[in-house]
Design a protein around this motif. Structure first.
Motif: not given
Length: 155
Positions: A38-45, A93-112
């Motif tokens: 898992i990695n940072r996307g080009f947008e906030k994702n 899978v456990l998403l890294p907290k720093s990446l979740v914060e970077y992307a502004g992901i709350g409890s509801d998300l979309v896998l696209a």
């Protein structure tokens, strides 16, 4: 080549774990053995790569001239936060907290699914990007794909 399809609404649990949907897991038969990145996307994702896809991306990065400052800056920014994910016994899978914060992901998300990778978006942010879909999608298609011959519908 890996070809992933679908959009999946998901939830993060209180510990930051994501249950990989069964339909997506079927498309990733080697994920349990090979792993995911898992990695940072080009947008906030965020972006999840099957390991073989990530290895190909890294091979392309390794071809860049490291003596060029822009190349170094790009590689640093692109690989910042890249983390290996492991599926647990129940398919989470456990998403890294720093990446979740970077992307502004709350409890509801979309896998696209996007060809050979999976974008991870905060659900609201994902819905918002489609508010900006060009008024004339056909013009965008011509601009982006106009030099290609044929097409799925033969045009």
């Amino acid at each position: 080549m890996t070809q992933l399809l679908g959009e999946f609404d998901c939830k993060l649990d209180a510990k930051g774990r994501l249950m990989v949907p069964a339909a997506l897991k079927k498309q990733l038969p080697n994920a349990e053995n090979d792993g995911l990145i898992i990695n940072r996307g080009f947008e906030k994702n965020l972006v999840i790569y099957p390991k073989q896809v990530w290895d190909a991306v890294v091979a392309d990065l390794a071809k860049l001239n490291i003596y060029d400052q822009e190349n170094r800056a790009f590689v640093r920014a692109f690989t910042r936060g890249a983390t290996e994910l492991s599926l647990d016994a129940v398919g989470r899978v456990l998403l890294p907290k720093s990446l979740v914060e970077y992307a502004g992901i709350g409890s509801d998300l979309v896998l696209a699914c996007q060809l050979d990778r999976i974008e991870v978006w905060d659900k609201k942010a994902y819905e918002d990007i489609f508010d900006d879909v060009p008024a004339n999608f056909a013009s965008l298609a011509q601009k982006v794909m106009g030099d290609k011959k044929g097409g799925a519908d033969g045009e």
